[in-house]
Scaffold this motif. Sequence first.
Motif, PDB file in Angstrom:
ATOM      1  N   UNK A   1      -5.729 -48.962  15.265  1.00 26.00           N
ATOM      2  CA  UNK A   1      -4.804 -48.915  14.102  1.00 26.00           C
ATOM      3  C   UNK A   1      -5.091 -47.872  13.037  1.00 26.00           C
ATOM      4  N   UNK A   2      -6.347 -47.714  12.569  1.00 22.54           N
ATOM      5  CA  UNK A   2      -6.629 -46.679  11.577  1.00 22.54           C
ATOM      6  C   UNK A   2      -5.954 -46.866  10.230  1.00 22.54           C
ATOM      7  N   UNK A   3      -5.844 -48.113   9.763  1.00 19.99           N
ATOM      8  CA  UNK A   3      -5.278 -48.317   8.415  1.00 19.99           C
ATOM      9  C   UNK A   3      -6.323 -47.922   7.363  1.00 19.99           C
ATOM     10  N   UNK A   4      -5.866 -47.645   6.146  1.00 20.46           N
ATOM     11  CA  UNK A   4      -6.805 -47.313   5.069  1.00 20.46           C
ATOM     12  C   UNK A   4      -7.339 -48.619   4.500  1.00 20.46           C
ATOM     13  N   UNK A   5      -8.591 -48.941   4.877  1.00 16.60           N
ATOM     14  CA  UNK A   5      -9.151 -50.263   4.608  1.00 16.60           C
ATOM     15  C   UNK A   5      -9.232 -50.598   3.126  1.00 16.60           C
ATOM     16  N   UNK A   6      -9.491 -49.577   2.296  1.00 18.59           N
ATOM     17  CA  UNK A   6      -9.693 -49.840   0.862  1.00 18.59           C
ATOM     18  C   UNK A   6      -8.417 -49.703   0.060  1.00 18.59           C
ATOM     19  N   UNK A   7      -7.326 -49.581   0.739  1.00 16.16           N
ATOM     20  CA  UNK A   7      -6.040 -49.544   0.034  1.00 16.16           C
ATOM     21  C   UNK A   7      -5.269 -50.818   0.338  1.00 16.16           C
ATOM     22  N   UNK A   8      -4.374 -51.167  -0.566  1.00 18.51           N
ATOM     23  CA  UNK A   8      -3.556 -52.362  -0.337  1.00 18.51           C
ATOM     24  C   UNK A   8      -2.489 -52.054   0.720  1.00 18.51           C
ATOM     25  N   UNK A   9      -1.811 -53.094   1.111  1.00 18.60           N
ATOM     26  CA  UNK A   9      -0.743 -52.942   2.093  1.00 18.60           C
ATOM     27  C   UNK A   9       0.341 -52.011   1.560  1.00 18.60           C
ATOM     28  N   UNK A  10       0.744 -52.251   0.329  1.00 16.97           N
ATOM     29  CA  UNK A  10       1.795 -51.410  -0.250  1.00 16.97           C
ATOM     30  C   UNK A  10       1.339 -49.957  -0.330  1.00 16.97           C
ATOM     31  N   UNK A  11       0.087 -49.739  -0.717  1.00 17.63           N
ATOM     32  CA  UNK A  11      -0.419 -48.355  -0.799  1.00 17.63           C
ATOM     33  C   UNK A  11      -0.449 -47.694   0.581  1.00 17.63           C
ATOM     34  N   UNK A  12      -0.838 -48.461   1.606  1.00 17.98           N
ATOM     35  CA  UNK A  12      -0.825 -47.927   2.962  1.00 17.98           C
ATOM     36  C   UNK A  12       0.586 -47.513   3.367  1.00 17.98           C
ATOM     37  N   UNK A  13       1.549 -48.348   3.055  1.00 17.77           N
ATOM     38  CA  UNK A  13       2.938 -48.024   3.419  1.00 17.77           C
ATOM     39  C   UNK A  13       3.395 -46.761   2.698  1.00 17.77           C
ATOM     40  N   UNK A  14       3.025 -46.655   1.422  1.00 17.80           N
ATOM     41  CA  UNK A  14       3.411 -45.454   0.660  1.00 17.80           C
ATOM     42  C   UNK A  14       2.769 -44.203   1.262  1.00 17.80           C
TER      43      UNK A  14
ATOM     44  N   UNK B   1      -2.251 -54.299  12.816  1.00 19.89           N
ATOM     45  CA  UNK B   1      -1.359 -53.631  13.762  1.00 19.89           C
ATOM     46  C   UNK B   1       0.046 -53.510  13.177  1.00 19.89           C
ATOM     47  N   UNK B   2       0.495 -54.598  12.543  1.00 18.11           N
ATOM     48  CA  UNK B   2       1.813 -54.550  11.903  1.00 18.11           C
ATOM     49  C   UNK B   2       1.837 -53.467  10.827  1.00 18.11           C
ATOM     50  N   UNK B   3       0.775 -53.425  10.049  1.00 21.92           N
ATOM     51  CA  UNK B   3       0.708 -52.439   8.962  1.00 21.92           C
ATOM     52  C   UNK B   3       0.701 -51.015   9.519  1.00 21.92           C
ATOM     53  N   UNK B   4      -0.075 -50.817  10.581  1.00 21.59           N
ATOM     54  CA  UNK B   4      -0.147 -49.476  11.177  1.00 21.59           C
ATOM     55  C   UNK B   4       1.229 -49.043  11.675  1.00 21.59           C
ATOM     56  N   UNK B   5       1.966 -49.974  12.268  1.00 17.48           N
ATOM     57  CA  UNK B   5       3.301 -49.643  12.751  1.00 17.48           C
ATOM     58  C   UNK B   5       4.241 -49.409  11.568  1.00 17.48           C
ATOM     59  N   UNK B   6       4.117 -50.259  10.552  1.00 15.43           N
ATOM     60  CA  UNK B   6       4.949 -50.096   9.354  1.00 15.43           C
ATOM     61  C   UNK B   6       4.694 -48.762   8.690  1.00 15.43           C
ATOM     62  N   UNK B   7       3.414 -48.402   8.596  1.00 21.91           N
ATOM     63  CA  UNK B   7       3.064 -47.129   7.949  1.00 21.91           C
ATOM     64  C   UNK B   7       3.643 -45.953   8.731  1.00 21.91           C
ATOM     65  N   UNK B   8       3.565 -46.027  10.062  1.00 21.31           N
ATOM     66  CA  UNK B   8       4.133 -44.951  10.889  1.00 21.31           C
ATOM     67  C   UNK B   8       5.646 -44.874  10.693  1.00 21.31           C
ATOM     68  N   UNK B   9       6.299 -46.017  10.627  1.00 26.46           N
ATOM     69  CA  UNK B   9       7.765 -46.025  10.472  1.00 26.46           C
ATOM     70  C   UNK B   9       8.194 -45.458   9.121  1.00 26.46           C
ATOM     71  N   UNK B  10       7.318 -45.585   8.119  1.00 26.12           N
ATOM     72  CA  UNK B  10       7.631 -45.060   6.781  1.00 26.12           C
ATOM     73  C   UNK B  10       7.836 -43.543   6.797  1.00 26.12           C
ATOM     74  N   UNK B  11       7.307 -42.866   7.830  1.00 21.55           N
ATOM     75  CA  UNK B  11       7.482 -41.411   7.896  1.00 21.55           C
ATOM     76  C   UNK B  11       8.794 -41.038   8.578  1.00 21.55           C
ATOM     77  N   UNK B  12       9.593 -42.024   8.915  1.00 20.26           N
ATOM     78  CA  UNK B  12      10.883 -41.822   9.601  1.00 20.26           C
ATOM     79  C   UNK B  12      10.716 -41.018  10.892  1.00 20.26           C
ATOM     80  N   UNK B  13       9.922 -41.563  11.828  1.00 17.42           N
ATOM     81  CA  UNK B  13       9.652 -40.810  13.062  1.00 17.42           C
ATOM     82  C   UNK B  13      10.884 -40.695  13.962  1.00 17.42           C
ATOM     83  N   UNK B  14      10.887 -39.591  14.713  1.00 16.22           N
ATOM     84  CA  UNK B  14      11.870 -39.471  15.799  1.00 16.22           C
ATOM     85  C   UNK B  14      11.234 -39.970  17.095  1.00 16.22           C
TER      86      UNK B  14
END
Length: 238
Positions: free
Chosen positions: A89-102, A145-158
Amino acid sequence: MSQTILKISGLKVAYGGIQAVKGVDLEIREGELVTLIGANGAGKTTTMKAITGLQGWAAGEVEYLGKSIKGMPSYELLKRGLVMVPEGRGVFARMTITENLKMGAYVRNDEAGIQRDIDRMFTIFPRLKERANQLAGTMSGGEQQMLAMGRALMSQPKLLLLDEPSMGLSPIMVDKIFEVVRDISAQGVTVLLVEQNARLALHAADRGYVMDSGLITMSGNAKDMLNDPKVRAAYLGE
Ligand code: ATP
């Protein structure tokens, strides 16, 4: 027929003297959900890393939207809509969920759109909404895993590359993740899914490729592959 979004030809990747990928051809059309299955060590992750600029390659070509992406760094690819959710996943551990999404939206500057998409992620993943201010590092594997997918989707991937999204998750969480993968695909995002769980992956996918010892050994319609005796014996545990 829709346009080709990704075309890999003759891809070879080596780690020192070890050939991990030995000449792979693979093609994905816009809107498809394609899965790449195969045993441990077959070279699936290496192929994904080569596509996303995380691993150099010795020979072959990767074209994204009709152009070579050889040597292009990951952030350039992200800007063009090619994004990977890595294994682990590679989420930013020291950031909140909202910050990761941003952070996922850092290539965008449409503030209103970003806020709308954060709300959309909270609709797709209500668990993330409940924990919006929790540090990502303290969340469970499935939540990450949900967060990692959410964060990726925030970049509007093709084109979204997912590496083993079901790894280490409980059966209920795996079902949820696969439901989201199908939804993402239904919304028009092209998906390349690497999975150990071949049965689930082939059920979700339009087409599949089997990789073995660095080579593609089979490809076809996912439903046909589910019924193929060789696939059933080697990858579906029958
Ligand atoms: P898994 O399903 O177990 O994740 P995989 O199909 O994704 O497997 P890869 O991770 O691509 O396989 O590995 C392919 C081969 O390359 C393996 O033999 C692995 O040991 C080797 N390999 C992967 N990364 C490295 C590295 N950084 N250095 C050296 N060898 C590596």
